[in-house]
Motif scaffolding. Structure first.
Motif, PDB file in Angstrom:
ATOM      1  N   ARG A  65      28.001  -9.254   9.758  1.00 38.06           N
ATOM      2  CA  ARG A  65      27.805  -7.902  10.253  1.00 38.06           C
ATOM      3  C   ARG A  65      27.310  -6.919   9.205  1.00 38.06           C
ATOM      4  N   THR A  66      27.931  -6.920   8.045  1.00 36.04           N
ATOM      5  CA  THR A  66      27.576  -5.878   7.074  1.00 36.04           C
ATOM      6  C   THR A  66      26.113  -6.027   6.650  1.00 36.04           C
ATOM      7  N   ARG A  67      25.720  -7.240   6.278  1.00 36.84           N
ATOM      8  CA  ARG A  67      24.340  -7.417   5.804  1.00 36.84           C
ATOM      9  C   ARG A  67      23.336  -7.189   6.935  1.00 36.84           C
ATOM     10  N   ASN A 121      37.660  -2.536  -2.070  1.00 41.76           N
ATOM     11  CA  ASN A 121      37.178  -1.490  -1.162  1.00 41.76           C
ATOM     12  C   ASN A 121      36.015  -1.956  -0.300  1.00 41.76           C
ATOM     13  N   HIS A 122      35.814  -1.244   0.797  1.00 39.21           N
ATOM     14  CA  HIS A 122      34.684  -1.552   1.678  1.00 39.21           C
ATOM     15  C   HIS A 122      34.310  -0.259   2.410  1.00 39.21           C
ATOM     16  N   PRO A 123      33.727   0.705   1.680  1.00 41.24           N
ATOM     17  CA  PRO A 123      33.528   2.038   2.262  1.00 41.24           C
ATOM     18  C   PRO A 123      32.624   2.090   3.495  1.00 41.24           C
ATOM     19  N   THR A 124      31.626   1.211   3.606  1.00 38.72           N
ATOM     20  CA  THR A 124      30.761   1.335   4.795  1.00 38.72           C
ATOM     21  C   THR A 124      31.426   0.764   6.041  1.00 38.72           C
ATOM     22  N   GLN A 125      32.379  -0.173   5.868  1.00 37.98           N
ATOM     23  CA  GLN A 125      33.169  -0.579   7.030  1.00 37.98           C
ATOM     24  C   GLN A 125      34.022   0.608   7.470  1.00 37.98           C
ATOM     25  N   THR A 126      34.511   1.354   6.487  1.00 40.96           N
ATOM     26  CA  THR A 126      35.330   2.526   6.826  1.00 40.96           C
ATOM     27  C   THR A 126      34.506   3.576   7.570  1.00 40.96           C
ATOM     28  N   GLY A 138      43.056  -7.209   2.145  1.00 35.88           N
ATOM     29  CA  GLY A 138      42.064  -6.667   3.090  1.00 35.88           C
ATOM     30  C   GLY A 138      41.435  -5.379   2.574  1.00 35.88           C
ATOM     31  N   ARG A 139      40.226  -5.490   2.084  1.00 31.92           N
ATOM     32  CA  ARG A 139      39.568  -4.314   1.488  1.00 31.92           C
ATOM     33  C   ARG A 139      39.243  -3.239   2.523  1.00 31.92           C
ATOM     34  N   THR A 140      39.022  -3.647   3.764  1.00 29.11           N
ATOM     35  CA  THR A 140      38.681  -2.647   4.791  1.00 29.11           C
ATOM     36  C   THR A 140      39.882  -1.728   5.031  1.00 29.11           C
ATOM     37  N   VAL A 141      41.071  -2.323   4.950  1.00 30.87           N
ATOM     38  CA  VAL A 141      42.314  -1.572   5.153  1.00 30.87           C
ATOM     39  C   VAL A 141      42.493  -0.536   4.032  1.00 30.87           C
ATOM     40  N   HIS A 190      39.091  -4.192  14.832  1.00 29.16           N
ATOM     41  CA  HIS A 190      39.108  -5.327  13.894  1.00 29.16           C
ATOM     42  C   HIS A 190      37.749  -5.281  13.193  1.00 29.16           C
ATOM     43  N   PRO A 191      37.724  -5.392  11.856  1.00 34.70           N
ATOM     44  CA  PRO A 191      36.413  -5.343  11.196  1.00 34.70           C
ATOM     45  C   PRO A 191      35.582  -6.591  11.482  1.00 34.70           C
ATOM     46  N   LEU A 192      36.250  -7.628  11.941  1.00 33.87           N
ATOM     47  CA  LEU A 192      35.650  -8.947  12.172  1.00 33.87           C
ATOM     48  C   LEU A 192      35.154  -9.536  10.829  1.00 33.87           C
ATOM     49  N   PRO A 193      35.052 -10.796  10.612  1.00 34.57           N
ATOM     50  CA  PRO A 193      35.248 -11.866  11.578  1.00 34.57           C
ATOM     51  C   PRO A 193      36.717 -12.095  11.969  1.00 34.57           C
ATOM     52  N   ARG A 194      36.891 -12.439  13.236  1.00 37.77           N
ATOM     53  CA  ARG A 194      38.216 -12.812  13.756  1.00 37.77           C
ATOM     54  C   ARG A 194      38.411 -14.312  13.536  1.00 37.77           C
ATOM     55  N   THR A 233      43.608  -7.456  11.240  1.00 40.40           N
ATOM     56  CA  THR A 233      42.778  -8.024  10.163  1.00 40.40           C
ATOM     57  C   THR A 233      43.026  -9.523  10.007  1.00 40.40           C
ATOM     58  N   ARG A 234      42.046 -10.168   9.460  1.00 38.17           N
ATOM     59  CA  ARG A 234      42.080 -11.603   9.161  1.00 38.17           C
ATOM     60  C   ARG A 234      42.839 -11.833   7.844  1.00 38.17           C
ATOM     61  N   VAL A 235      43.586 -12.912   7.760  1.00 36.28           N
ATOM     62  CA  VAL A 235      44.185 -13.281   6.474  1.00 36.28           C
ATOM     63  C   VAL A 235      43.041 -13.784   5.582  1.00 36.28           C
ATOM     64  N   GLN A 236      42.902 -13.161   4.409  1.00 39.43           N
ATOM     65  CA  GLN A 236      41.706 -13.335   3.563  1.00 39.43           C
ATOM     66  C   GLN A 236      41.796 -14.626   2.742  1.00 39.43           C
ATOM     67  N   LYS A 237      41.485 -15.711   3.395  1.00 39.32           N
ATOM     68  CA  LYS A 237      41.588 -17.057   2.805  1.00 39.32           C
ATOM     69  C   LYS A 237      41.004 -17.143   1.385  1.00 39.32           C
ATOM     70  N   MET A 239      25.208  -3.864  -1.941  1.00 38.83           N
ATOM     71  CA  MET A 239      25.660  -5.015  -2.720  1.00 38.83           C
ATOM     72  C   MET A 239      27.085  -5.417  -2.367  1.00 38.83           C
ATOM     73  N   ARG A 240      27.297  -6.702  -2.167  1.00 36.63           N
ATOM     74  CA  ARG A 240      28.655  -7.242  -1.966  1.00 36.63           C
ATOM     75  C   ARG A 240      28.925  -8.265  -3.055  1.00 36.63           C
ATOM     76  N   HIS A 241      30.120  -8.174  -3.641  1.00 37.50           N
ATOM     77  CA  HIS A 241      30.426  -9.058  -4.769  1.00 37.50           C
ATOM     78  C   HIS A 241      31.921  -9.419  -4.756  1.00 37.50           C
TER      79      HIS A 241
HETATM   80  C1  NCD Z   1      35.334  -7.603   6.414  1.00 39.13           C
HETATM   81  C2  NCD Z   1      35.068  -7.807   4.936  1.00 39.13           C
HETATM   82  O1  NCD Z   1      34.057  -8.414   4.545  1.00 39.13           O
HETATM   83  O2  NCD Z   1      35.897  -7.335   4.182  1.00 39.13           O
HETATM   84  N1  NCD Z   1      34.238  -7.943   7.203  1.00 39.13           N
HETATM   85  C3  NCD Z   1      33.264  -7.020   7.427  1.00 39.13           C
HETATM   86  O3  NCD Z   1      32.592  -6.575   6.530  1.00 39.13           O
HETATM   87  N2  NCD Z   1      33.116  -6.577   8.673  1.00 39.13           N
HETATM   88  C4  NCD Z   1      36.608  -8.197   6.879  1.00 39.13           C
HETATM   89  C5  NCD Z   1      36.890  -9.646   6.617  1.00 39.13           C
HETATM   90  O4  NCD Z   1      36.083 -10.364   6.022  1.00 39.13           O
HETATM   91  O5  NCD Z   1      37.949 -10.077   7.033  1.00 39.13           O
END
Ligand code: NCD
Length: 300
Positions: free
Chosen positions: A51-53, A128-133, A161-164, A258-262, A220-224, A100-102
């Motif tokens: 989604r983000t990209r 952090n994930h400001p554009t999801q916010t 969970g950075r979106t949180v 949910h920011p997804l992915p679920r 939110t998804r548990v961030q494996k 950029m995502r890193h």
């Molecule tokens: C989130 C992320 O990458 O932090 N996904 C997203 O950008 N929509 C959430 C996640 O990966 O669980």
């Protein structure tokens, strides 16, 4: 020149303006179709994304601009040993703005010191994930018609969970926001997020305990990928599964996000519930990113 590294890089007034522009884009897309003509967005994704990209790329295309970039570190010179700094200096020569995502916390901040083009943090590790916010704020605004006076439940992996983290920081600036943090002991919200934001919150392990009080439930998804051992991940991954039964006591106008992915944390039977907003949220993401690109490129 402006960057977006942390959601607090934008004032509350600027966020309000971005929401207004996003709404106008939704209503009058044609007005914006050539605003970024001859501009190039580079999307540098050192970590997976759907989604983000793609929403960034679709956003730039709908503004009449072009997109370059890579979607994994393997297909860039990072795999030959190039540093982030050198990659950014290079890409800054070919583009007008960089998303950029890193996996490393702080990498986009470092990147912003290596180039003169605006850098957007599209997710840095568990930070952090400001554009999801921004996406989340537009969703809440469109669904609830307000960003104040809300009780917001955040459920799942609140540690990684950075979106949180970015959402709490953003919402802490609005009036009368109450948070309910729902997580297992091991995945509680980091202290630095709570302390920095000076918020009104309660913590629980039980998703049903306060469900009747919530205006928003953010799953939110548990961030494996952030776990040090697989055993812990396997033990925690299905800790919460939101289903119809658990929603029985919830408000009729609850907004489930949910920011997804679920993975498994929302049963697919919930998708048809009118309170499920997570696919609408996906759509909002493109419009707010269009508004953001215009702002950072200083296009009126
Ligand atoms: C989130 C992320 O990458 O932090 N996904 C997203 O950008 N929509 C959430 C996640 O990966 O669980």
């Amino acid at each position: 020149m402006r960057n977006l590294i942390d959601i607090k890089d934008l004032s509350v007034t600027e966020i309000e303006e971005l929401i207004k522009v996003a709404e106008d884009i939704m209503q009058n897309p044609d007005k914006y179709s050539e605003k970024c003509k001859h501009k190039k967005l580079a999307t540098l994704f050192f970590e997976p994304s759907t989604r983000t990209r793609l929403s960034f790329e679709a956003a730039m295309m709908e503004l009449g601009g072009n997109v370059i970039g890579f979607s994994s570190a393997d297909s860039s010179s990072t795999s030959k040993g190039e540093s982030v700094s050198d990659t950014i200096r290079t890409v800054g020569c070919y583009s007008d703005i960089i998303a950029m995502r890193h996996p490393k916390e702080g990498a986009p901040l470092v990147a912003s010191t290596k180039t003169t083009v605006p850098i957007i943090n599209a997710g840095d590790g568990g930070h952090n994930h400001p554009t999801q916010t921004l996406t989340d704020l537009l969703t809440i605004y469109c669904e609830k018609k307000r960003l104040n006076n809300l009780t917001i439940g955040l459920c799942g992996d609140l540690k990684f969970g950075r979106t949180v983290h970015s959402l709490i920081t953003a919402m802490s600036r609005y009036e009368n926001i109450k948070f309910v943090f729902i997580s297992p002991e091991e995945l509680k919200i980091p202290t630095y997020v709570k302390v920095n934001s000076n918020i009104d919150y309660i913590e629980t392990k039980d998703i049903e305990e306060y469900i009747d009080k919530l205006d928003i439930l953010y799953m939110t998804r548990v961030q494996k990928e952030r776990f040090f051992n697989e055993e812990d991940y396997l033990r925690l991954k299905d800790y919460y599964i939101l289903d119809k039964e658990k929603l029985e006591k919830a408000k009729k106008d609850l907004c489930i996000m949910h920011p997804l992915p679920r993975v498994n944390e929302i049963s697919t039977e919930v998708d048809d519930d009118p309170r499920a907003c997570y696919f609408k949220q996906v759509a909002y993401g493109k419009y707010i990113r269009m508004a953001l690109l215009l702002k950072l490129l200083d296009i009126k």
